[in-house]
Design a protein around this motif. Structure first.
Motif, PDB file in Angstrom:
ATOM      1  N   HIS A  93      53.878  31.290 -19.728  1.00  0.00           N
ATOM      2  CA  HIS A  93      53.885  30.407 -18.560  1.00  0.00           C
ATOM      3  C   HIS A  93      52.456  29.960 -18.238  1.00  0.00           C
ATOM      4  O   HIS A  93      51.894  30.345 -17.199  1.00  0.00           O
ATOM      5  N   ASN A  95      49.359  27.852 -16.902  1.00  0.00           N
ATOM      6  CA  ASN A  95      49.247  27.080 -15.666  1.00  0.00           C
ATOM      7  C   ASN A  95      47.902  26.356 -15.646  1.00  0.00           C
ATOM      8  O   ASN A  95      46.905  26.896 -15.165  1.00  0.00           O
ATOM      9  N   HIS A 104      54.258  33.322 -11.401  1.00  0.00           N
ATOM     10  CA  HIS A 104      53.784  33.820 -12.692  1.00  0.00           C
ATOM     11  C   HIS A 104      52.313  34.224 -12.750  1.00  0.00           C
ATOM     12  O   HIS A 104      51.939  35.052 -13.571  1.00  0.00           O
ATOM     13  N   HIS A 178      57.515  23.396  -9.982  1.00  0.00           N
ATOM     14  CA  HIS A 178      56.852  24.697 -10.030  1.00  0.00           C
ATOM     15  C   HIS A 178      56.417  25.078  -8.615  1.00  0.00           C
ATOM     16  O   HIS A 178      55.958  24.228  -7.860  1.00  0.00           O
TER      17      HIS A 178
END
Length: 205
Positions: A93, A95, A104, A178
């Motif tokens: 995940h 970012n 996350h 998100h």
């Protein structure tokens, strides 16, 4: 349901993956959990609960679950495997947004959940009350009351988890793909989660 799909089920997570049987017997489930399950599957079992169906099946499932979770474990091996799975989740995940991913990123929801799951698996042999399905916040408080972690760290992390969940839900209800926010607005919560992680795993994030 008539209104659409309530929950999506990832059938790849069955014991034999996508090719496995859709349903297994309680005996097969118990054998798998005792002799073949990976640590991450026992992490998932800490959160599993009977929610519908035959009451006798539910009671038998609950008994198997408790028995499996209460098995004595090698703490060093458990710690290494939980940390390895946490890193895999982090790698899966990425970012690049510059914002804080509430679920996350380090200091977020997953860190709290992994810390609680580790505490359940590591401590349930001596403290079976840690297997109760009472949620992460209550389990953190219980761990503190049992002396497994400092109570103040457990309370602060529980409060942080509650706020992080609140912010996550608010963003998702607004249609965000998100759940991400500015770091500064959640600095206290992030620090509380990092303090929990450091106490449980003996490492900083």
């Amino acid at each position: 349901t008539a209104a659409g799909i309530l929950y999506e089920t990832d059938l790849r997570l069955r014991p034999d993956g996508a090719s496995g049987l859709l349903v297994s017997s309680l005996e097969a489930f118990e054998d798998y959990q005792r002799h073949h399950a990976w640590t991450w599957e026992h992490q998932a079992l800490t959160r599993a609960r009977f929610c519908a169906g035959d009451r006798a099946v539910g009671e038998r499932f609950a008994a198997i679950r408790s028995s499996v979770l209460e098995q004595p474990r090698d703490r060093d091996k458990l710690r290494a495997e939980v940390l390895e799975m946490r890193q895999k989740m982090l790698d899966g995940h990425p970012n690049p947004s510059g914002l804080f991913d509430i679920k996350h990123d380090r200091g977020g929801l997953v860190d709290v959940e992994f810390a609680v799951q580790y505490l359940v698996l590591a401590e349930a042999a001596e403290h079976p009350e840690m297997t109760a399905n009472i949620g992460n916040i209550a389990l953190l408080k219980r761990a503190g009351e049992l002396g497994l972690i400092p109570l103040e760290i457990g309370i602060a992390a529980g409060d942080a988890y509650r706020e992080l969940r609140r912010r996550q839900h608010a963003l998702k209800l607004q249609g965000a793909e998100h759940a991400r926010a500015e770091h500064g607005g959640l600095a206290q919560e992030i620090l509380a989660v990092m303090a929990l992680w450091g106490n449980v795993f003996g490492e900083t994030v």
